[in-house]
Design a protein around this motif. Structure first.
Motif, mmCIF file in Angstrom:
data_model
loop_
_atom_site.group_PDB
_atom_site.id
_atom_site.type_symbol
_atom_site.label_atom_id
_atom_site.label_comp_id
_atom_site.label_asym_id
_atom_site.label_seq_id
_atom_site.Cartn_x
_atom_site.Cartn_y
_atom_site.Cartn_z
ATOM 1 N N TYR B 229 0.835 -1.206 0.000
ATOM 2 C CA TYR B 229 0.000 0.000 0.000
ATOM 3 C C TYR B 229 0.869 1.255 0.000
ATOM 4 C CZ TYR B 229 -4.398 -2.451 0.901
ATOM 5 O OH TYR B 229 -5.497 -3.250 0.802
ATOM 6 N N VAL B 230 1.934 1.231 0.840
ATOM 7 C CA VAL B 230 2.806 2.402 0.949
ATOM 8 C C VAL B 230 3.447 2.694 -0.405
ATOM 9 C CG1 VAL B 230 4.902 3.299 2.001
ATOM 10 C CG2 VAL B 230 3.259 2.103 3.403
ATOM 11 N N ASP B 231 3.931 1.618 -1.082
ATOM 12 C CA ASP B 231 4.548 1.819 -2.406
ATOM 13 C C ASP B 231 3.553 2.408 -3.384
ATOM 14 O OD1 ASP B 231 6.560 -1.217 -2.150
ATOM 15 O OD2 ASP B 231 6.895 0.832 -1.443
ATOM 16 N N GLU B 232 2.307 1.863 -3.335
ATOM 17 C CA GLU B 232 1.250 2.378 -4.214
ATOM 18 C C GLU B 232 1.035 3.868 -3.975
ATOM 19 O OE1 GLU B 232 -2.007 -0.744 -4.409
ATOM 20 O OE2 GLU B 232 -3.144 1.138 -4.625
ATOM 21 N N ILE B 233 0.952 4.232 -2.668
ATOM 22 C CA ILE B 233 0.688 5.630 -2.311
ATOM 23 C C ILE B 233 1.830 6.522 -2.756
ATOM 24 C CG2 ILE B 233 0.384 7.207 -0.357
ATOM 25 C CD1 ILE B 233 -1.021 4.810 1.078
ATOM 26 N N GLU B 234 3.076 6.050 -2.551
ATOM 27 C CA GLU B 234 4.233 6.861 -2.952
ATOM 28 C C GLU B 234 4.257 7.051 -4.461
ATOM 29 O OE1 GLU B 234 7.733 6.110 -0.439
ATOM 30 O OE2 GLU B 234 6.159 7.192 0.662
ATOM 31 N N ALA B 235 3.937 5.972 -5.200
ATOM 32 C CA ALA B 235 3.909 6.062 -6.665
ATOM 33 C C ALA B 235 2.886 7.087 -7.108
ATOM 34 C CB ALA B 235 3.600 4.693 -7.253
ATOM 35 N N GLU B 236 1.715 7.072 -6.458
ATOM 36 C CA GLU B 236 0.681 8.048 -6.816
ATOM 37 C C GLU B 236 1.154 9.466 -6.535
ATOM 38 O OE1 GLU B 236 -2.868 6.973 -4.730
ATOM 39 O OE2 GLU B 236 -3.183 5.206 -5.992
ATOM 40 N N LYS B 237 1.839 9.625 -5.386
ATOM 41 C CA LYS B 237 2.336 10.963 -5.019
ATOM 42 C C LYS B 237 3.323 11.451 -6.064
ATOM 43 C CE LYS B 237 1.870 11.431 -0.037
ATOM 44 N NZ LYS B 237 2.458 10.830 1.135
ATOM 45 N N GLU B 238 4.214 10.519 -6.494
ATOM 46 C CA GLU B 238 5.202 10.846 -7.534
ATOM 47 C C GLU B 238 4.497 11.313 -8.790
ATOM 48 O OE1 GLU B 238 8.929 10.711 -6.207
ATOM 49 O OE2 GLU B 238 8.687 10.400 -8.361
ATOM 50 N N ALA B 239 3.511 10.515 -9.223
ATOM 51 C CA ALA B 239 2.772 10.833 -10.454
ATOM 52 C C ALA B 239 2.116 12.204 -10.339
ATOM 53 C CB ALA B 239 1.737 9.757 -10.716
ATOM 54 N N GLU B 240 1.520 12.487 -9.161
ATOM 55 C CA GLU B 240 0.894 13.792 -8.926
ATOM 56 C C GLU B 240 1.896 14.925 -9.103
ATOM 57 O OE1 GLU B 240 -3.042 13.763 -8.484
ATOM 58 O OE2 GLU B 240 -2.000 15.451 -7.575
ATOM 59 N N SER B 241 3.054 14.782 -8.437
ATOM 60 C CA SER B 241 4.032 15.871 -8.490
ATOM 61 C C SER B 241 4.623 16.010 -9.880
ATOM 62 C CB SER B 241 5.118 15.681 -7.441
ATOM 63 O OG SER B 241 5.838 14.495 -7.723
ATOM 64 N N GLU B 242 4.754 14.899 -10.622
ATOM 65 C CA GLU B 242 5.218 14.958 -12.008
ATOM 66 C C GLU B 242 4.241 15.772 -12.847
ATOM 67 O OE1 GLU B 242 8.778 13.589 -11.873
ATOM 68 O OE2 GLU B 242 7.902 13.834 -13.874
ATOM 69 N N LYS B 243 2.933 15.439 -12.656
ATOM 70 C CA LYS B 243 1.877 16.136 -13.404
ATOM 71 C C LYS B 243 1.946 17.639 -13.128
ATOM 72 C CE LYS B 243 -2.459 15.180 -12.754
ATOM 73 N NZ LYS B 243 -3.742 14.513 -12.559
ATOM 74 N N LYS B 244 2.122 17.972 -11.813
ATOM 75 C CA LYS B 244 2.156 19.389 -11.440
ATOM 76 C C LYS B 244 3.310 20.090 -12.135
ATOM 77 C CE LYS B 244 -0.339 19.954 -7.150
ATOM 78 N NZ LYS B 244 -0.289 18.932 -6.100
ATOM 79 N N LYS B 245 4.460 19.349 -12.150
ATOM 80 C CA LYS B 245 5.651 19.946 -12.776
ATOM 81 C C LYS B 245 5.403 20.216 -14.245
ATOM 82 C CE LYS B 245 9.304 17.627 -10.952
ATOM 83 N NZ LYS B 245 10.512 16.867 -11.291
ATOM 84 N N LYS B 246 4.768 19.244 -14.913
ATOM 85 C CA LYS B 246 4.541 19.367 -16.358
ATOM 86 C C LYS B 246 3.645 20.552 -16.660
ATOM 87 C CE LYS B 246 5.608 15.093 -18.550
ATOM 88 N NZ LYS B 246 5.395 13.908 -17.699
ATOM 89 N N THR B 247 2.541 20.679 -15.865
ATOM 90 C CA THR B 247 1.595 21.761 -16.155
ATOM 91 C C THR B 247 2.217 23.133 -15.852
ATOM 92 O OG1 THR B 247 0.634 21.533 -13.970
ATOM 93 C CG2 THR B 247 -0.462 20.370 -15.766
ATOM 94 N N ARG B 248 3.179 23.135 -14.901
ATOM 95 C CA ARG B 248 3.827 24.399 -14.557
ATOM 96 C C ARG B 248 4.717 24.873 -15.715
ATOM 97 N NH1 ARG B 248 7.244 24.005 -9.794
ATOM 98 N NH2 ARG B 248 5.777 22.501 -8.995
#
Lengths: 196, 249
Positions: B229-248
């Motif tokens: 679960y922790v790995d899943e959550i961390e992966a999602e967090k990574e994906a979120e921050s990647e998305k934010k970076k891209k849109t910025r």
């Protein structure tokens, strides 16, 4: 006049208890279960003073369950259970009103992979036996068990021997005890056997 | 404040019993514990304090305690006080079964624990229990998940999701933002672990999770399951921050 019988075989312990609940000249019930499961592999069968019996058995049941709750789900072993029950009866004996209850404890110890049968009376006498009974049933069954019991019997042989004892009780006991409930305690737990 | 906080038997002029409030301070220093209700389950999670080198983590007692086959209790605060309260609850659960031939309802159990805590706020020569508890489970023959919380004052409340102990405010705010009604088992577990990760930085090895379902089903997740679960959550967090970076950019 209630019947409780126990036979310990190589791979389990068999407990038989009569079904009749009689008060005076009336049979109140013919489906009375005179046992209580204490935990997964310990069964107590009781006989004696009406009221005392169920009160005592359920009190023991609650305490054995409490032990498991406290001790991270560890099950009390049959030996420890029998010691606890004996101790309670011994204390009760010198109280204002002793419990007039005799019990048989059928158990299976998973640690040592051995079945056990403990005979405990209201005085706090405890013996581990290969076979035993409380009350009048003992007078009829003991000689049969003495003759036919073998240490290396399996549950099926034990049940056959039990049938022999029940036949004798049906023939010679002056009262109708309405048949018996038969339960087997082994490494898989407590199971009721149909057809008795 | 001075003079009105030296005993349980003294009210302050503005109606505080300071000893009870100080007990809540002890709770705030305890390791975080969280409870979340799902559609068909209740999930309890708690922070496992980092073990010292020679401590044996396999058999050190857990903070999530089984009260009866259908009820779990997790606490925050003084561990030793919890041991006593948990034992009282266990005895009451069996006593109830013996006298009423029925298992305790989760509310009854909570009311009892809260009652004991209250008794110790109104007695001579004692101090309040320094713990808050979260009690979870299902009533017999019922499929409605139950989650309650008690505190040193003896107050109890029912919750959809709640956290107690250190940084519980952070966790509670997180839960308020992300809680949804009727989540399935997996999503409820994930939400519990995610909320704990807000305060437990060190990851799966410092988190304990237990899942309760109707019919006396209690499942304790092992470290590998939590890590998934922790790995899943961390992966999602990574994906979120990647998305934010891209849109910025």
């Amino acid at each position: 006049m209630d019947i409780i019988l126990g036979i310990r075989v190589a791979d389990g312990t068999i407990i038989a208890t009569s079904k009749a609940a009689t008060r005076g000249i009336s049979v109140l019930k013919d489906t009375d279960d005179k046992t209580r499961p204490l935990n997964a592999r310990n069964l107590i069968a009781y006989t004696g003073e009406s009221g005392d019996t169920v009160q005592f058995a359920e009190y023991i049941q609650a305490n054995v369950q409490l032990y498991s709750m406290r001790e991270n789900d560890i099950e009390l072993s049959p030996k420890a259970t029998a010691s606890f029950v004996r101790n309670q009866l011994a204390s009760s004996l010198r109280s204002r009103k002793p419990y007039q209850v005799n019990v048989l404890i059928g158990g299976y110890d998973v640690k040592t992979d051995t079945p056990s049968l403990n005979w405990i009376d209201y005085l706090g006498t405890q013996v581990e036996l290969p076979y035993g009974a409380h009350g009048y049933a003992a007078f009829y069954a003991t000689s049969l068990l003495d003759k036919h019991y073998r240490k290396d019997m399996k549950v099926d042989d034990g049940l056959a021997l039990l049938k022999l004892c029940l036949k004798e009780l049906e023939t010679r006991m002056p009262i109708d005890f309405k048949g018996v409930y038969v339960k087997v305690v082994n490494k898989d737990g407590i199971k009721e056997i149909e057809g008795y | 404040m001075s003079g009105y906080d030296s005993a349980l038997s003294i009210f302050s002029p503005d109606g505080h019993v300071f000893q009870v409030e100080y007990a809540s301070e002890a709770v705030k220093r305890g390791t975080c514990a969280v409870g979340v209700k799902g559609k068909e389950c209740v999930v309890l999670g708690c922070e496992k304090r980092t073990t010292l080198k020679l401590q044996d983590p396999r058999i050190t007692p857990s903070k999530i305690c089984k009260i009866d086959n259908h009820a779990l209790l997790v606490f925050a605060g003084l561990n030793a006080d919890a041991r006593i309260l948990v034992d009282k609850a266990r005895v009451e659960a069996q006593s109830h079964r013996l006298t009423l031939e029925d298992a305790v309802s989760i509310e009854y159990l909570t009311k009892y624990v809260a009652g004991v805590q209250q008794k110790y706020t109104q007695s001579g020569g004692v101090r309040p229990f320094g713990i808050a508890t979260i009690i979870a489970g299902f009533d017999s023959n019922d499929t409605v998940p139950k989650l309650y919380q008690t505190e040193p004052s003896g107050v109890y409340n029912a919750w959809k999701a709640h956290a107690i102990g250190k940084s519980s405010k952070t966790v509670r705010e997180f839960l308020e933002k992300h809680y949804e009604e009727e989540l399935d088992d997996e999503k409820t577990v994930k939400l519990t672990i995610k909320s704990l990760l807000e305060v437990v930085q060190t990851g799966a090895k410092n988190i304990e999770v237990s899942v309760l379902k109707a019919g006396n089903v209690i499942q304790t997740l092992d470290e590998d399951e939590i890590k998934k679960y922790v790995d899943e959550i961390e992966a999602e967090k990574e994906a979120e921050s990647e998305k934010k970076k891209k849109t910025r950019d």
